[in-house]
Design an enzyme around this catalytic site. Structure first.
Site, PDB file in Angstrom:
ATOM      1  N   HIS A 260     -11.048  47.911  85.353  1.00 18.00           N
ATOM      2  CA  HIS A 260     -12.163  47.186  85.957  1.00 18.00           C
ATOM      3  C   HIS A 260     -13.159  46.716  84.897  1.00 18.00           C
ATOM      4  O   HIS A 260     -13.516  45.525  84.834  1.00 18.00           O
ATOM      5  CB  HIS A 260     -12.855  48.108  86.966  1.00 18.00           C
ATOM      6  CG  HIS A 260     -14.019  47.506  87.671  1.00 18.00           C
ATOM      7  ND1 HIS A 260     -13.928  46.981  88.937  1.00 18.00           N
ATOM      8  CD2 HIS A 260     -15.317  47.342  87.298  1.00 18.00           C
ATOM      9  CE1 HIS A 260     -15.113  46.516  89.309  1.00 18.00           C
ATOM     10  NE2 HIS A 260     -15.973  46.733  88.332  1.00 18.00           N
ATOM     11  N   GLU A 261     -13.614  47.642  84.066  1.00 18.97           N
ATOM     12  CA  GLU A 261     -14.618  47.284  83.065  1.00 18.97           C
ATOM     13  C   GLU A 261     -14.051  46.348  82.001  1.00 18.97           C
ATOM     14  O   GLU A 261     -14.765  45.493  81.467  1.00 18.97           O
ATOM     15  CB  GLU A 261     -15.203  48.546  82.422  1.00 18.97           C
ATOM     16  CG  GLU A 261     -15.949  49.453  83.393  1.00 18.97           C
ATOM     17  CD  GLU A 261     -17.083  48.746  84.134  1.00 18.97           C
ATOM     18  OE1 GLU A 261     -17.663  47.789  83.568  1.00 18.97           O
ATOM     19  OE2 GLU A 261     -17.373  49.142  85.272  1.00 18.97           O
TER      20      GLU A 261
ATOM     21  N   HIS B 237     -14.505  42.850  83.110  1.00 17.70           N
ATOM     22  CA  HIS B 237     -15.823  42.340  82.739  1.00 17.70           C
ATOM     23  C   HIS B 237     -15.865  41.965  81.261  1.00 17.70           C
ATOM     24  O   HIS B 237     -16.384  40.895  80.882  1.00 17.70           O
ATOM     25  CB  HIS B 237     -16.896  43.402  82.991  1.00 17.70           C
ATOM     26  CG  HIS B 237     -17.204  43.652  84.423  1.00 17.70           C
ATOM     27  ND1 HIS B 237     -17.439  42.646  85.330  1.00 17.70           N
ATOM     28  CD2 HIS B 237     -17.346  44.821  85.122  1.00 17.70           C
ATOM     29  CE1 HIS B 237     -17.717  43.173  86.520  1.00 17.70           C
ATOM     30  NE2 HIS B 237     -17.659  44.482  86.414  1.00 17.70           N
TER      31      HIS B 237
ATOM     32  N   HIS C 116     -13.908  38.862  80.418  1.00 24.25           N
ATOM     33  CA  HIS C 116     -14.656  37.737  80.969  1.00 24.25           C
ATOM     34  C   HIS C 116     -15.776  37.342  80.006  1.00 24.25           C
ATOM     35  O   HIS C 116     -15.960  36.165  79.676  1.00 24.25           O
ATOM     36  CB  HIS C 116     -15.225  38.149  82.334  1.00 24.25           C
ATOM     37  CG  HIS C 116     -15.769  37.023  83.142  1.00 24.25           C
ATOM     38  ND1 HIS C 116     -16.357  37.208  84.383  1.00 24.25           N
ATOM     39  CD2 HIS C 116     -15.846  35.681  82.922  1.00 24.25           C
ATOM     40  CE1 HIS C 116     -16.739  36.045  84.880  1.00 24.25           C
ATOM     41  NE2 HIS C 116     -16.459  35.111  84.007  1.00 24.25           N
TER      42      HIS C 116
END
Length: 609
Positions: A393-394, A397, A400
């Site tokens: 998940h991180e 980020h 991105h």
């Protein structure tokens, strides 16, 4: 990581700490930069009143602002990340305060910018962007500025709002200091011959709630939430202050409501918010199916909230950090070797990640950085499937951020919260799609891993597709009450959230009205107004885009990478449409509930083998 003792920060292996020295080699170097920045921030006043002098002057001003803001951000990031991994360190706390103050001064110093640009006028700015190459990239920024024109106030008012930014962050800072540093939770005594005391803290409570021992889970749940209940009035007053500040700003900026202000900033219609909540209400029965599967698997008569994270098998697979990195990189290989390779190097060689828990470390996990730094991650990895999902998940980020920074000028080198939660959940969806069809190991081990991956998926959906929409309903009502001048009290907040959980759980699980009701106080997300609903839209968009990439369409992967590279150069809904999903419609949220139902079916089948 032992739950009986958390290491001091100084005892953590440097290989598993974030690469602070890549930002500033020493604290002294950071301090020198902070001292140098203060007069330069003051020096921005030389541009005030002169932006209309011509395109060359405006270009020089914009370049100076962008360069200086990046340096201020680097100083802030170094200070706040250093504090976040060791909140008991008073020197780090002082530096974080200094950096935050400077950031607030920067916000105040540039307050003249937008009012002066608006005074120049849309037509003249369009001419200047066409004739001055250094302004050409600002066309979207100018268009967005004039879209927001009705809500930009005079230079004096904008200066006050900019200077207030640091002070208005006090509620969130107080929440963090109180709950991460000052809270002392009563320990849990494990059942067994040794009667070990298990430390309850922000870095350990999740592990305790994942315990196979129901007595440990219940004791940890009660210890954790009872501490928040003991400070219910302080926490309620603190959150109410944050909401009052939001209401104040919305009125100063002449919005009809705080919701309108929050969504207008990203050009998101209010219908997106209401579509999500209405769709969530219609599909609560999907969660009742899951609670029934979980209740039967655990062999309990009544499912309680503290049972929602309990392991469903006797043996939980151990997933070391290094193995987790390799699986995440492999799962993202459909996006190309460059993406997967960058991710792997960041985790292993470049030390993007502060990996393991320690005393005083912030709860949860987050990714943060800016152009000129790595996209750092602070988390508490525990060698299990939940930590693996958090890592993926991180990293969504962080990748991105990295692709945005590498492909956009400073003015577009960020992205909205609305877009952020798509990228993070996309990585998790891809990881599940990689792991679930594969038999990684002997039959029993492979089955246990699949169940663990599904449990992580359900925990993720529970957070994003149950807790967050429920908190979004809570947040909307609390803001409306404050907007109506009704005032907010701890008891009212607890009662309202308990009612919402009771509606969501139905007859499938029991609600502990006091401890479930205080759960709003455990979510620092509520200090970022109207953030929580974007977790649910994010997981909806993510699963839709993952399905598109995995289907092997010729442009799907590149379209998704284009979304990551776009930053804020496009409005988030536009960037997502270009990638292949339309979140103005209920369809992606409906489809996400179908995905959730499929995961429940897979879990039920595996548990009954």
């Amino acid at each position: 990581m032992s739950l009986t003792h958390l290491p001091a920060r100084a005892d953590v292996d440097p290989r598993h700490t974030w690469n602070a020295e890549s930002v500033f080699a020493t604290v002294e170097e950071w301090a020198a930069e902070l001292a140098a920045l203060a007069p330069e921030v003051e020096g921005l006043s030389r541009f005030q009143g002169h932006l209309a002098d011509g395109p060359a002057v405006l270009a020089e001003a914009m370049q100076s602002l962008e360069t200086l803001s990046q340096r201020v951000e680097k100083a802030l990031i170094h200070a706040l990340l250093t504090e976040s991994v060791d909140r008991g360190n008073q020197a780090s706390t002082a530096r974080a305060g200094q950096a935050g103050s400077l950031y607030g001064q920067m916000q105040g110093a540039v307050a003249f910018l937008e009012p002066e640009l608006l005074a120049i006028g849309r037509e003249r700015l369009a001419e200047w962007t066409a004739t001055e190459p250094r302004l050409a990239h600002l066309a979207h920024y100018f268009d967005n500025l004039f879209r927001r024109q009705a809500h930009v106030r005079s230079p004096e008012v904008e200066e006050v709002l900019g200077l207030a930014a640091d002070a208005f962050g006090g509620s969130q800072s107080t929440f963090s200091k109180l709950t991460d540093t000052d809270f002392k939770f009563r320990p849990v005594t494990a059942v067994g011959p040794d009667g070990d005391e298990l430390a309850v803290g922000q870095g350990t409570v999740d592990d305790l709630l994942h315990s196979a021992d129901r007595a440990v889970r219940r004791a940890a749940w009660e210890s954790y939430h009872d501490q928040y209940l003991a400070y219910r009035n302080t926490l309620a007053a603190n959150l109410a202050t944050s909401i009052k500040q939001n209401v104040l700003v919305s009125r100063v900026r002449r919005y009809e409501s705080t919701l309108d202000m929050a969504l207008f900033t990203d050009n998101i219609p209010p219908a997106v918010y209401h579509n999500l909540l209405d769709t969530f209400k219609r599909h609560r029965s999907v969660w009742h199916r899951y609670f029934d599967v979980r209740r039967r698997a655990l062999g309990v008569e009544t499912l309680h909230t503290y049972d929602i994270w309990a392991p469903l098998t006797a043996e939980q697979p151990r997933i070391p950090y290094e193995q987790g990195v390799e699986w995440v990189a492999a799962a993202l290989s459909p996006l190309g070797e460059e993406y997967a390779g960058r991710l792997r190097r960041g985790c292993v060689d470049e030390r993007w990640i502060d990996v393991y828990p320690n005393e005083g470390k912030s709860a949860g996990a987050f990714s943060w950085g800016c152009q000129g730094t790595y996209p750092f991650i602070v988390m508490s990895y525990s060698d299990d499937a939940i930590s693996l999902g958090t890592l993926a998940h991180e990293l969504g980020h962080s990748m991105h951020s990295l692709l945005t920074w590498e492909n956009q000028p400073k003015v577009y080198a960020d992205y909205t919260m609305f877009a952020a939660e798509v990228a993070s959940n996309f990585n998790q969806a891809m990881l599940r799609a990689y792991l679930l069809p594969r038999d990684l190991g002997p039959r029993d081990e492979a089955r246990q891993l699949k169940i663990a991956v599904l449990e992580e998926a359900m925990a993720n959906f529970h957070r994003y597709f149950l807790e967050m929409p429920t908190l979004a309903l809570f947040e909307l009502e609390m803001h409306r009450r404050e907007e109506r001048g009704e005032g907010l009290t701890a008891d009212d907040m607890i009662a309202y959230l308990a009612d919402l959980f009771a509606e969501t759980y139905g007859d499938a699980a029991a609600v502990d009205r006091e401890r479930d009701g205080i759960r709003w106080a455990t979510f620092g997300h509520l200090y970022a107004d109207y953030y929580v609903f974007q977790y649910a839209t994010g997981i909806s968009g993510a699963n839709a885009l993952a399905r598109r990439v995995l289907s092997g369409g010729p442009d799907a992967a590149e379209d998704y990478l284009g979304f990551l590279r776009a930053g804020s150069s496009r409005y988030p809904l536009e960037a997502l449409r270009a990638a292949g999903v339309d979140l103005t419609q209920p369809a992606p949220v409906e489809a996400a509930f179908e995905t959730l139902g499929d995961l429940i079916d897979q879990l039920d089948t595996l548990l009954n083998e």
